[in-house]
Design a protein around this motif. Structure first.
Motif, PDB file in Angstrom:
ATOM      1  N   TYR A 128      -0.551   0.681 -35.457  1.00 24.19           N
ATOM      2  CA  TYR A 128      -0.410  -0.778 -35.536  1.00 24.19           C
ATOM      3  C   TYR A 128       1.052  -1.185 -35.693  1.00 24.19           C
ATOM      4  N   LEU A 129       1.816  -0.415 -36.446  1.00 19.74           N
ATOM      5  CA  LEU A 129       3.241  -0.726 -36.619  1.00 19.74           C
ATOM      6  C   LEU A 129       3.979  -0.696 -35.277  1.00 19.74           C
TER       7      LEU A 129
ATOM      8  N   VAL B 171       6.738  -7.705 -31.746  1.00 22.33           N
ATOM      9  CA  VAL B 171       6.703  -9.153 -32.007  1.00 22.33           C
ATOM     10  C   VAL B 171       7.262  -9.582 -33.355  1.00 22.33           C
ATOM     11  N   LEU B 172       7.416  -8.665 -34.282  1.00 19.05           N
ATOM     12  CA  LEU B 172       7.883  -9.035 -35.622  1.00 19.05           C
ATOM     13  C   LEU B 172       9.373  -8.781 -35.780  1.00 19.05           C
ATOM     14  N   SER B 173      10.035  -9.690 -36.486  1.00 21.21           N
ATOM     15  CA  SER B 173      11.459  -9.504 -36.774  1.00 21.21           C
ATOM     16  C   SER B 173      11.615  -8.504 -37.910  1.00 21.21           C
TER      17      SER B 173
ATOM     18  N   SER C 124      -1.372 -11.679 -39.349  1.00 19.88           N
ATOM     19  CA  SER C 124      -2.652 -11.656 -38.630  1.00 19.88           C
ATOM     20  C   SER C 124      -2.587 -10.842 -37.348  1.00 19.88           C
ATOM     21  N   TRP C 125      -3.710 -10.193 -37.048  1.00 18.44           N
ATOM     22  CA  TRP C 125      -3.865  -9.429 -35.823  1.00 18.44           C
ATOM     23  C   TRP C 125      -5.301  -9.586 -35.335  1.00 18.44           C
TER      24      TRP C 125
ATOM     25  N   VAL D  67       2.994 -13.930 -35.081  1.00 17.02           N
ATOM     26  CA  VAL D  67       4.232 -14.036 -35.842  1.00 17.02           C
ATOM     27  C   VAL D  67       4.078 -15.152 -36.870  1.00 17.02           C
ATOM     28  N   PRO D  68       4.419 -14.887 -38.151  1.00 19.75           N
ATOM     29  CA  PRO D  68       4.307 -15.927 -39.176  1.00 19.75           C
ATOM     30  C   PRO D  68       5.067 -17.188 -38.766  1.00 19.75           C
ATOM     31  N   GLY D  69       4.408 -18.338 -38.942  1.00 20.60           N
ATOM     32  CA  GLY D  69       5.038 -19.617 -38.651  1.00 20.60           C
ATOM     33  C   GLY D  69       4.971 -20.035 -37.196  1.00 20.60           C
TER      34      GLY D  69
END
Length: 138
Positions: free
Chosen positions: A76-77, A83-85, A124-125, A133-135
């Motif tokens: 998952y990582l 997509v994650l900063s 979330s996934w 992505v948060p926000g």
């Protein structure tokens, strides 16, 4: 048809079993109609079927698994890295997944997800959209 969703989060140094126990205790404290089934565990993961038995309604079950570290989280990582900063990615070592199949209880699923997002600083996934992505808008 089954649908899998979940959240990538931070364990805070707890094991998968400890994290699952905390989630199950929260669900039971919030809803007296919820009861966990037997807990199964393996290397780096713990899982249970949650049963929801509301008066006058059919009993429904939902599978929940928490993984901390190891190969499952690594998979998952790798997907989240796209997509994650750096700040959103930092410290992620927990993946909670839940399977929605057949008739489910949306209130219980919302509680599972809210817990993961709040307590584990989850991202979330779901199997259709991937990580959110948060926000950002869904």
């Amino acid at each position: 048809m089954a649908f899998e969703c979940g959240a990538l989060g931070c364990s805070g140094g707890k094991t998968a079993l400890e994290c699952l126990h905390h989630l199950l205790a929260y669900l039971q404290a919030e809803d007296s109609d919820v009861s966990p089934g037997a807990i199964r565990e393996g290397e780096g993961w713990a899982a249970s079927r949650i049963q929801v038995a509301r008066p006058g309604e059919a009993i429904v079950e939902q599978y929940v698994q928490v993984s901390v570290g190891g190969e499952i989280v690594d998979i998952y990582l790798e997907s989240a890295r796209e997509v994650l900063s750096g700040d959103d990615f930092q410290g992620r070592d927990l993946m909670m997944t839940t399977v929605l199949s057949g008739v489910t209880d949306p209130v219980v699923n919302d509680r599972i997800m809210a817990y993961a997002l709040t307590e584990w600083r989850g991202v979330s996934w779901d199997e259709t959209s991937g990580f959110t992505v948060p926000g950002s808008p869904d």
